[in-house]
Design a protein around this motif. Sequence first.
Motif, PDB file in Angstrom:
ATOM      1  N   MET A   1     -76.504 -32.682   4.115  1.00  0.00           N
ATOM      2  CA  MET A   1     -76.468 -31.364   4.759  1.00  0.00           C
ATOM      3  C   MET A   1     -75.321 -30.522   4.203  1.00  0.00           C
ATOM      4  N   LYS A   2     -75.623 -29.224   4.028  1.00  0.00           N
ATOM      5  CA  LYS A   2     -74.578 -28.332   3.486  1.00  0.00           C
ATOM      6  C   LYS A   2     -73.505 -28.110   4.565  1.00  0.00           C
ATOM      7  N   PRO A   3     -72.223 -27.944   4.144  1.00  0.00           N
ATOM      8  CA  PRO A   3     -71.147 -27.755   5.138  1.00  0.00           C
ATOM      9  C   PRO A   3     -71.411 -26.578   6.067  1.00  0.00           C
ATOM     10  N   GLU A   4     -72.014 -25.503   5.537  1.00  0.00           N
ATOM     11  CA  GLU A   4     -72.231 -24.334   6.421  1.00  0.00           C
ATOM     12  C   GLU A   4     -73.294 -24.641   7.485  1.00  0.00           C
ATOM     13  N   ASP A   5     -74.270 -25.524   7.141  1.00  0.00           N
ATOM     14  CA  ASP A   5     -75.284 -25.911   8.140  1.00  0.00           C
ATOM     15  C   ASP A   5     -74.634 -26.755   9.236  1.00  0.00           C
ATOM     16  N   ALA A   6     -73.757 -27.675   8.802  1.00  0.00           N
ATOM     17  CA  ALA A   6     -73.058 -28.538   9.769  1.00  0.00           C
ATOM     18  C   ALA A   6     -72.204 -27.685  10.704  1.00  0.00           C
ATOM     19  N   ARG A   7     -71.561 -26.675  10.125  1.00  0.00           N
ATOM     20  CA  ARG A   7     -70.717 -25.776  10.944  1.00  0.00           C
ATOM     21  C   ARG A   7     -71.569 -24.968  11.920  1.00  0.00           C
ATOM     22  N   PHE A   8     -72.769 -24.606  11.469  1.00  0.00           N
ATOM     23  CA  PHE A   8     -73.678 -23.835  12.326  1.00  0.00           C
ATOM     24  C   PHE A   8     -74.104 -24.688  13.530  1.00  0.00           C
ATOM     25  N   ILE A   9     -74.442 -25.965  13.252  1.00  0.00           N
ATOM     26  CA  ILE A   9     -74.845 -26.868  14.350  1.00  0.00           C
ATOM     27  C   ILE A   9     -73.691 -27.041  15.336  1.00  0.00           C
ATOM     28  N   LYS A  10     -72.486 -27.161  14.784  1.00  0.00           N
ATOM     29  CA  LYS A  10     -71.309 -27.316  15.646  1.00  0.00           C
ATOM     30  C   LYS A  10     -71.150 -26.097  16.571  1.00  0.00           C
ATOM     31  N   ALA A  11     -71.368 -24.910  15.980  1.00  0.00           N
ATOM     32  CA  ALA A  11     -71.253 -23.673  16.776  1.00  0.00           C
ATOM     33  C   ALA A  11     -72.331 -23.641  17.863  1.00  0.00           C
ATOM     34  N   ILE A  12     -73.555 -24.098  17.507  1.00  0.00           N
ATOM     35  CA  ILE A  12     -74.659 -24.114  18.499  1.00  0.00           C
ATOM     36  C   ILE A  12     -74.276 -25.044  19.661  1.00  0.00           C
ATOM     37  N   ILE A  13     -73.729 -26.218  19.310  1.00  0.00           N
ATOM     38  CA  ILE A  13     -73.348 -27.180  20.356  1.00  0.00           C
ATOM     39  C   ILE A  13     -72.238 -26.584  21.229  1.00  0.00           C
ATOM     40  N   PHE A  14     -71.271 -25.942  20.576  1.00  0.00           N
ATOM     41  CA  PHE A  14     -70.149 -25.356  21.312  1.00  0.00           C
ATOM     42  C   PHE A  14     -70.637 -24.310  22.326  1.00  0.00           C
ATOM     43  N   VAL A  15     -71.504 -23.423  21.865  1.00  0.00           N
ATOM     44  CA  VAL A  15     -71.972 -22.334  22.734  1.00  0.00           C
ATOM     45  C   VAL A  15     -72.887 -22.886  23.836  1.00  0.00           C
ATOM     46  N   ASN A  16     -73.793 -23.786  23.451  1.00  0.00           N
ATOM     47  CA  ASN A  16     -74.740 -24.318  24.447  1.00  0.00           C
ATOM     48  C   ASN A  16     -74.067 -25.145  25.535  1.00  0.00           C
ATOM     49  N   SER A  17     -72.927 -25.747  25.197  1.00  0.00           N
ATOM     50  CA  SER A  17     -72.219 -26.551  26.202  1.00  0.00           C
ATOM     51  C   SER A  17     -71.651 -25.680  27.313  1.00  0.00           C
ATOM     52  N   LEU A  18     -71.586 -24.372  27.045  1.00  0.00           N
ATOM     53  CA  LEU A  18     -71.077 -23.452  28.079  1.00  0.00           C
ATOM     54  C   LEU A  18     -72.189 -22.947  28.992  1.00  0.00           C
ATOM     55  N   VAL A  19     -73.443 -23.237  28.601  1.00  0.00           N
ATOM     56  CA  VAL A  19     -74.576 -22.724  29.388  1.00  0.00           C
ATOM     57  C   VAL A  19     -74.538 -23.234  30.849  1.00  0.00           C
ATOM     58  N   PRO A  20     -74.281 -24.551  31.089  1.00  0.00           N
ATOM     59  CA  PRO A  20     -74.247 -24.983  32.498  1.00  0.00           C
ATOM     60  C   PRO A  20     -73.198 -24.236  33.325  1.00  0.00           C
ATOM     61  N   LEU A  21     -72.057 -23.935  32.680  1.00  0.00           N
ATOM     62  CA  LEU A  21     -70.999 -23.204  33.384  1.00  0.00           C
ATOM     63  C   LEU A  21     -71.470 -21.780  33.698  1.00  0.00           C
ATOM     64  N   ALA A  22     -72.148 -21.165  32.716  1.00  0.00           N
ATOM     65  CA  ALA A  22     -72.651 -19.799  32.917  1.00  0.00           C
ATOM     66  C   ALA A  22     -73.662 -19.784  34.069  1.00  0.00           C
ATOM     67  N   LEU A  23     -74.525 -20.810  34.117  1.00  0.00           N
ATOM     68  CA  LEU A  23     -75.539 -20.867  35.186  1.00  0.00           C
ATOM     69  C   LEU A  23     -74.881 -21.056  36.553  1.00  0.00           C
ATOM     70  N   LEU A  24     -73.840 -21.898  36.556  1.00  0.00           N
ATOM     71  CA  LEU A  24     -73.117 -22.143  37.811  1.00  0.00           C
ATOM     72  C   LEU A  24     -72.432 -20.858  38.288  1.00  0.00           C
ATOM     73  N   ALA A  25     -71.814 -20.155  37.333  1.00  0.00           N
ATOM     74  CA  ALA A  25     -71.130 -18.890  37.671  1.00  0.00           C
ATOM     75  C   ALA A  25     -72.150 -17.857  38.168  1.00  0.00           C
ATOM     76  N   TRP A  26     -73.314 -17.835  37.521  1.00  0.00           N
ATOM     77  CA  TRP A  26     -74.391 -16.906  37.921  1.00  0.00           C
ATOM     78  C   TRP A  26     -74.823 -17.190  39.358  1.00  0.00           C
ATOM     79  N   ASP A  27     -75.049 -18.503  39.639  1.00  0.00           N
ATOM     80  CA  ASP A  27     -75.463 -18.894  40.997  1.00  0.00           C
ATOM     81  C   ASP A  27     -74.380 -18.556  42.015  1.00  0.00           C
ATOM     82  N   ALA A  28     -73.106 -18.761  41.621  1.00  0.00           N
ATOM     83  CA  ALA A  28     -72.002 -18.464  42.546  1.00  0.00           C
ATOM     84  C   ALA A  28     -71.962 -16.958  42.823  1.00  0.00           C
TER      85      ALA A  28
END
Length: 207
Positions: A1-28
Amino acid sequence: MKPEDARFIKAIIFVNSLVPLALLAWDAAHKNLGANPLEYVTRTTGMLTLIFLMLSLAVTPLRKMTGWNWLGMNRRVLGLYAFFYGSLHFLTYIWFDRFFNFKSAVGDVVQRPFIAVGFASFLIMIPLAITSTNKMVKRLGGKRWNRLHKAVYVAGILGALHYWMLVKSDTRLPLTFAAVLAVLLGYRIFSANRTTKTQTRPTIIPR
Ligand code: HEM
């Protein structure tokens, strides 16, 4: 895998890991946390802590089994998210359950063993989060860093135990977490044994 693809996946994981918090904040924000908001938030953040801890522990076995080395660079971020959600879990407890009354929290630790176990798991995660940077890896040296970070297994075991202890009747989910954890740790014991055996085998030098 190219380094930029690996970095892209890392960014996707980073952003998606915040989704549960965003949903919790939305519900609150929409007053949608059910009849017992404190319980809802405590349970959600506790569950997220355990899930991210398991995900971070799943990285190495998956990487070794699939040969997808790019997975390795996501272990730290998943571990840090476990600590992040663990901190929110603790903050919810100490703020809304104990109103920052640390004396009462200590009393609770003594009276309710599941709190003591959860607390121990969280305490173990603190030095791991602090030493997660590249700078700290260099400062401690690879061997010492690795030895220290093996404590994450204990944090995982205590986290799963904490969950099992607090569930009153239906223990299926905590036991599922315990089983997944057993597989993840069992894999490590198995592969460590195999490496030792390979290493201790006498070397045959071809003539
Ligand atoms: C900082 C120390 C901790 C305290 C004081 C604490 C306290 C609590 C409390 C009061 C509950 C709710 C119990 C109930 O509603 O009956 C809970 C639930 C939970 N905690 Fe913790 N906890 C701590 C650390 C942790 C850690 C480190 C983990 C994971 C590794 C964790 C995972 C969970 C889980 C999975 C639940 C249940 C979620 C559910 O019912 O869906 N806790 N914790």
